[in-house]
Write a protein that holds these residues in place. Structure first.
Motif, PDB file in Angstrom:
ATOM      1  N   ARG A 123       2.819  11.857   3.862  1.00 11.91           N
ATOM      2  CA  ARG A 123       1.694  12.454   3.135  1.00 11.91           C
ATOM      3  C   ARG A 123       1.460  13.866   3.674  1.00 11.91           C
ATOM      4  N   LYS A 124       1.158  14.781   2.768  1.00 10.22           N
ATOM      5  CA  LYS A 124       0.853  16.162   3.162  1.00 10.22           C
ATOM      6  C   LYS A 124      -0.148  16.720   2.163  1.00 10.22           C
ATOM      7  N   GLN A 135       0.819  -1.200   0.000  1.00 14.78           N
ATOM      8  CA  GLN A 135       0.000   0.000   0.000  1.00 14.78           C
ATOM      9  C   GLN A 135       0.859   1.258   0.000  1.00 14.78           C
ATOM     10  N   ASN A 136       2.108   1.155   0.433  1.00 12.55           N
ATOM     11  CA  ASN A 136       3.009   2.296   0.448  1.00 12.55           C
ATOM     12  C   ASN A 136       3.724   2.477  -0.876  1.00 12.55           C
ATOM     13  N   MET A 137       3.464   1.632  -1.843  1.00 11.00           N
ATOM     14  CA  MET A 137       4.090   1.740  -3.155  1.00 11.00           C
ATOM     15  C   MET A 137       3.101   2.355  -4.138  1.00 11.00           C
ATOM     16  N   VAL A 138       3.614   3.230  -4.985  1.00 11.71           N
ATOM     17  CA  VAL A 138       2.841   3.808  -6.080  1.00 11.71           C
ATOM     18  C   VAL A 138       3.731   3.806  -7.315  1.00 11.71           C
ATOM     19  N   GLY A 159      11.787  12.882  -2.681  1.00 15.08           N
ATOM     20  CA  GLY A 159      11.197  14.097  -3.208  1.00 15.08           C
ATOM     21  C   GLY A 159       9.693  14.026  -3.049  1.00 15.08           C
ATOM     22  N   TRP A 160       9.004  15.012  -3.581  1.00 20.31           N
ATOM     23  CA  TRP A 160       7.557  15.108  -3.455  1.00 20.31           C
ATOM     24  C   TRP A 160       6.895  15.017  -4.823  1.00 20.31           C
ATOM     25  N   VAL A 161       5.748  14.317  -4.878  1.00 20.51           N
ATOM     26  CA  VAL A 161       4.965  14.215  -6.102  1.00 20.51           C
ATOM     27  C   VAL A 161       3.487  14.403  -5.763  1.00 20.51           C
ATOM     28  N   GLY A 188       9.749  20.041  -2.674  1.00 21.31           N
ATOM     29  CA  GLY A 188       8.752  20.184  -1.617  1.00 21.31           C
ATOM     30  C   GLY A 188       7.358  19.916  -2.147  1.00 21.31           C
ATOM     31  N   PRO A 189       6.362  19.919  -1.243  1.00 23.66           N
ATOM     32  CA  PRO A 189       4.984  19.614  -1.629  1.00 23.66           C
ATOM     33  C   PRO A 189       4.261  20.813  -2.239  1.00 23.66           C
TER      34      PRO A 189
END
Length: 153
Positions: free
Chosen positions: A66-67, A29-32, A81-83, A44-45
């Motif tokens: 998560r943010k 579940q932590n994989m995308v 990094g952030w996506v 950054g986010p």
């Protein structure tokens, strides 16, 4: 003498099995993976932060935080990094983490080698069995690789 009742032994064994199953499920579940043709990994986010690099369709990433609508991710080399979460999906892929890996006709070293892949190659995941993963290259070549040589779903 300290004895454990059969019922308690069964409960402990069941608990250990469920914990192992939950851990595997939690990791999955932590994989995308990258859903579109490309995705910008950012510092950054937010879209106002600098782009660190571009990732192509299917590239697997592990969510570490998560943010809002953004997720902090880690790749197979440990870079972070952030996506944007909306640009990711759940189509399983793997990346080759060894210098070279044999692609075999079946899940085991007794099967013949049908090809080789190199460090950093992106492969579509088709099936998993114990310590082996059946993968497919973008040009259609498919086969089995030892899971320990791969990183991903």
């Amino acid at each position: 003498m300290n004895r454990t009742s059969p019922t308690r032994t069964l409960l402990i064994a069941t608990g250990l099995c469920l914990a192992a199953l939950f851990n595997t499920t939690a990791n999955a579940q932590n994989m995308v993976s990258v859903k579109g043709s490309t995705l910008n990994m950012r510092e950054g986010p937010g879209t106002q932060t600098p782009v660190l690099w571009e990732l192509k369709r299917g590239y697997p990433l592990q969510i570490t935080q998560r943010k809002g609508s953004w997720v902090r991710v880690r790749d197979f080399e440990g870079d972070t990094g952030w996506v944007a979460r909306s640009l990711t999906g759940n189509t399983p892929h793997h990346v080759v983490k060894s210098k070279v890996a044999n692609v075999r006709s079946g899940p085991g070293t007794q099967h013949r080698i049908v090809g080789k892949v190199e460090y950093g190659e992106l492969l579509r995941t088709r099936e998993k069995r114990a310590d082996w993963v059946r993968v497919e290259r973008s040009e259609g070549v498919s086969g089995w690789i030892a899971r320990q040589l791969l990183w991903g779903f």
